[in-house]
Design a protein around this motif. Sequence first.
Motif, short mmCIF file in Angstrom:
data_model
loop_
_atom_site.label_atom_id
_atom_site.label_comp_id
_atom_site.label_asym_id
_atom_site.label_seq_id
_atom_site.Cartn_x
_atom_site.Cartn_y
_atom_site.Cartn_z
N UNK A 5 0.81 -1.21 0.00
CA UNK A 5 0.00 0.00 0.00
C UNK A 5 0.85 1.27 0.00
N UNK A 6 2.15 1.11 0.07
CA UNK A 6 3.05 2.26 0.24
C UNK A 6 4.12 2.27 -0.85
N UNK A 7 4.36 3.45 -1.42
CA UNK A 7 5.46 3.62 -2.36
C UNK A 7 6.70 4.03 -1.56
N UNK A 8 7.78 3.29 -1.73
CA UNK A 8 8.96 3.47 -0.88
C UNK A 8 10.16 3.94 -1.70
N UNK A 9 10.64 5.14 -1.41
CA UNK A 9 11.86 5.68 -2.00
C UNK A 9 12.96 5.61 -0.94
N UNK A 10 14.16 5.16 -1.32
CA UNK A 10 15.24 5.08 -0.34
C UNK A 10 16.59 5.33 -0.99
N UNK A 11 17.50 5.87 -0.18
CA UNK A 11 18.86 6.14 -0.63
C UNK A 11 19.80 6.06 0.57
N UNK A 12 20.86 5.30 0.44
CA UNK A 12 21.89 5.24 1.47
C UNK A 12 22.96 6.25 1.11
N UNK A 13 22.95 7.39 1.81
CA UNK A 13 23.88 8.48 1.50
C UNK A 13 25.11 8.37 2.40
N UNK A 14 26.32 8.57 1.83
CA UNK A 14 27.54 8.41 2.63
C UNK A 14 27.67 9.39 3.79
N UNK A 15 27.01 10.54 3.71
CA UNK A 15 27.09 11.55 4.77
C UNK A 15 25.84 11.62 5.62
N UNK A 16 24.67 11.51 4.99
CA UNK A 16 23.41 11.73 5.70
C UNK A 16 22.70 10.45 6.11
N UNK A 17 23.29 9.31 5.82
CA UNK A 17 22.72 8.04 6.25
C UNK A 17 21.58 7.56 5.36
N UNK A 18 20.76 6.68 5.90
CA UNK A 18 19.64 6.11 5.15
C UNK A 18 18.48 7.08 5.13
N UNK A 19 18.13 7.54 3.94
CA UNK A 19 17.02 8.47 3.75
C UNK A 19 15.88 7.73 3.07
N UNK A 20 14.67 7.86 3.62
CA UNK A 20 13.52 7.13 3.10
C UNK A 20 12.29 8.02 3.03
N UNK A 21 11.54 7.85 1.96
CA UNK A 21 10.24 8.50 1.81
C UNK A 21 9.20 7.42 1.60
N UNK A 22 8.12 7.50 2.34
CA UNK A 22 7.01 6.55 2.23
C UNK A 22 5.77 7.33 1.82
N UNK A 23 5.15 6.91 0.72
CA UNK A 23 3.96 7.58 0.20
C UNK A 23 2.78 6.63 0.27
N UNK A 24 1.72 7.07 0.91
CA UNK A 24 0.55 6.22 1.03
C UNK A 24 -0.54 6.92 1.82
N UNK A 25 -1.62 6.21 2.08
CA UNK A 25 -2.70 6.77 2.88
C UNK A 25 -2.34 6.65 4.36
N UNK A 26 -2.92 7.49 5.20
CA UNK A 26 -2.52 7.56 6.61
C UNK A 26 -2.50 6.22 7.33
N UNK A 27 -3.52 5.39 7.11
CA UNK A 27 -3.57 4.11 7.81
C UNK A 27 -2.39 3.23 7.44
N UNK A 28 -1.97 3.27 6.17
CA UNK A 28 -0.84 2.47 5.72
C UNK A 28 0.47 3.02 6.31
N UNK A 29 0.60 4.34 6.34
CA UNK A 29 1.82 4.95 6.88
C UNK A 29 1.93 4.73 8.39
N UNK A 30 0.79 4.59 9.05
CA UNK A 30 0.80 4.36 10.50
C UNK A 30 1.36 3.00 10.85
#
Length: 228
Positions: A5-30
């Motif tokens: 139910x969630x679209x997941x974007x992720x990137x392991x950055x050498x300086x800023x660490x693991x960055x993630x974006x989760x896109x979905x409806x509130x119940x799924x993000x919860x």
Amino acid sequence: MKNDDVEHWSLKHPEFGLLELFIGEPDALRRIDPDFPTSSKKTDADNSTEPEAQEVAEGDVEDEGASTKEDSEKFLKKLAEKLDDLDKKRQLLVRRDGVTIARYKSLENQKIDLGKSDATVKAGKYGGEMTLSAPYLGWTSNFLDSWMIEVKVKDDEGVVVFDPPEGSRAAKRWEAMEESPFKRWFYPLITGLGKGGWALAVIVLGPLVSKLIAWLLSFLPDWDINIP
């Protein structure tokens, strides 16, 4: 993390660490962030189980023998899917090394400050540490803020762009750009124009379009119809 139910974007950055974006409806993000704000729309849970509308492929050709009625039914079905897709209230969760740093009610373009390693957002609240200068985590959505186009990190060393999730609209967009030289420059052009640019275009071109329509109508005959 697997969640259909969630679209997941992720990137392991050498300086800023693991960055993630989760896109979905509130119940799924919860289910990912238990402190994500409770949905204010009763039907969110029902809508979250509905399949996402598929993009209409450019250049699709209907069967040669299809009737006008069948064409009309197909068009109405696709239109209904599009409207249903826009009705879904997709929201955004942003995490850094597993810690929530931002929550938003929409996918509207934002830039999150990455210079503060301890930046967090209060439980049950929306918001994030926004900035206009690097280093930041930023994203670009489509005109209606209904799907994500691009996510990137910018710092003093340059820009790193996230790979779009497999099967996402952003991934299909990249594939289309790779296959077509025209789309390769046209898509970024219309994306870079932004909402303000489109509004300005409407203001400038609106009167011209209106005059064009009036000119075309001037060729139609004047019918004097008397209705008893």
